[in-house]
Write an enzyme that holds these catalytic residues in place. Sequence first.
Site, short mmCIF file in Angstrom:
data_model
loop_
_atom_site.label_atom_id
_atom_site.label_comp_id
_atom_site.label_asym_id
_atom_site.label_seq_id
_atom_site.Cartn_x
_atom_site.Cartn_y
_atom_site.Cartn_z
N GLY A 1 0.76 -1.24 0.00
CA GLY A 1 0.00 0.00 0.00
C GLY A 1 0.79 1.29 0.00
CD GLU B 1 0.20 -9.40 1.15
OE1 GLU B 1 -0.65 -8.50 0.92
OE2 GLU B 1 -0.11 -10.53 1.51
N GLY C 1 3.88 -3.59 -3.73
CA GLY C 1 3.73 -3.68 -5.18
C GLY C 1 4.17 -2.38 -5.83
NE ARG C 2 0.05 2.49 -6.01
CZ ARG C 2 -0.92 2.52 -6.92
NH1 ARG C 2 -0.73 3.13 -8.07
NH2 ARG C 2 -2.09 1.94 -6.69
NE ARG D 1 -2.25 3.96 -11.15
CZ ARG D 1 -2.02 5.21 -10.77
NH1 ARG D 1 -1.42 6.04 -11.60
NH2 ARG D 1 -2.38 5.63 -9.59
CE1 TYR E 1 -8.34 2.26 -9.66
CE2 TYR E 1 -6.20 2.44 -10.72
CZ TYR E 1 -7.21 1.67 -10.20
OH TYR E 1 -7.09 0.30 -10.21
CB CYS F 1 -14.21 5.74 -29.87
SG CYS F 1 -13.34 5.95 -31.42
CD GLU F 2 -15.11 4.44 -23.19
OE1 GLU F 2 -15.29 5.12 -22.16
OE2 GLU F 2 -15.29 3.23 -23.27
CE1 TYR G 1 -1.85 -2.92 -8.77
CE2 TYR G 1 -0.44 -1.14 -7.97
CZ TYR G 1 -1.07 -2.35 -7.78
OH TYR G 1 -0.91 -2.99 -6.58
#
Length: 419
Positions: free
Chosen positions: A240, A275, A277-278, A314, A318, A343-344, A372
């Site tokens: 985290g 753990e 990650g980022r 991302r 987010y 196309c969004e 990510y």
Amino acid sequence: MDHFGYRDSVLHCEHVPLPEIAAAVGTPVYVYSTATFRRHAQVFRDALSAVPRVHLAYAVKANPNLAVLRVLAGEGYGADVVSAGEMARALAAGMDAKDIVFSGVGKTVDELARALDAGIGQFNLELEEEGEVLGMLAVQRGTAAPAVLRVNPDVDAGTHAKISTGRRENKFGVAIDHATEMYARLAEVDGLSMRGIAIHIGSQLLDLAPLEAAYERIGRLVADLRRFGHFISRVDLGGGLGVPYKPGDAPPSPADYGAMVARVTRDWDVELMFEPGRVIAGNAGVLLTEVVWVKPGAVNPYVIVDAAMNDLARPAMYDAWHDFAAVRPTGARMTANIAGPVCESGDTFAMGRDIDHVARGDLAVFRTAGAYGAAMASTYNSRALVPQVLVDGDRFAVVADRVGAETLIAAERVPDWLR
Ligand SMILES: *Cc1c(COP(=O)(O)O)cnc(C)c1O
């Protein structure tokens, strides 16, 4: 700190100029720095040097590339996996099954069985029924499954709602108020070898306070469980820790985190699992892209790049910020929106941002895209699955191919009745 920097006004990854990678592999492409992965792995480990027994399980979902896992295995990391697919990757990268932790709220019976057969080191249980099924599978195999109970400590991690996991209303873990009674029942289940507790309260945390509050609650829970006679040998503190994405972001340093952990867990007398990650992968990668067009806009021009939300989700998911930088900056600046071809309207990386001046055909990067990024890529709009390159000093290799429409179409079938 990372190993992306300008030399002779050209952005390099370690000793490799990024235009060389663009010429060889094409764009968009993720570029990773081995030295940065190694450095982050070492910094995180060093930060915990005051903690007596530590097990490091890299969160595979942040960046599951096989070559990346191989680098981290070389740094002595095991893996935190959330699917049989991630487990297969960790094993294929040469990680020891004993060093693998299986997390996740929806492990299927088949996945539990495969993980047992592989001999993984720890199951992080999310509910009582999962523990009963796992115990039964273990009994059938004449073994016992090493397990911990994931607890939801009900703290607000202060991060984006979609990556907050430690509040009561989130789907993860069991309510801390029920943890003692549930642990007691799980401890009685045949085939389960209960070892302790796990938590993970969210991702991209920019403040230690919620982590510290959660860890203190876990410390009290561990003491309670021992008072009831339970054997607690492990506590899994999750991941985290945040990374800086935009100017002004000031996440806690791994050293500050390690000092907090050492202080809060001083009397726990357990093996502590982590753990991350980022914090390992984030700054170790960039998404290299080419400017397709600069399109005039109502307020600011749109810099349309060949990377899109399917390559780097991302910002769309987010509202995340990724720094944008020209590979060959001229010193000139512009205020622009940055968007991809999908196309969004959500396929927009930035609005009204002050950036290096770029023109059609220029190369640029989205920074801090190592975590990510490729991991969440899709083929939406029938775009190719984005390739990945790993740099090591003055050499580089394609570590994931560009998977194009031909390959995707070849996996589809038109039924006979439509022929
Ligand atoms: C996603 C996840 C992690 C890693 O989180 P980061 O913020 O990338 O460090 C660790 N543990 C679990 C259980 C996770 O789901």
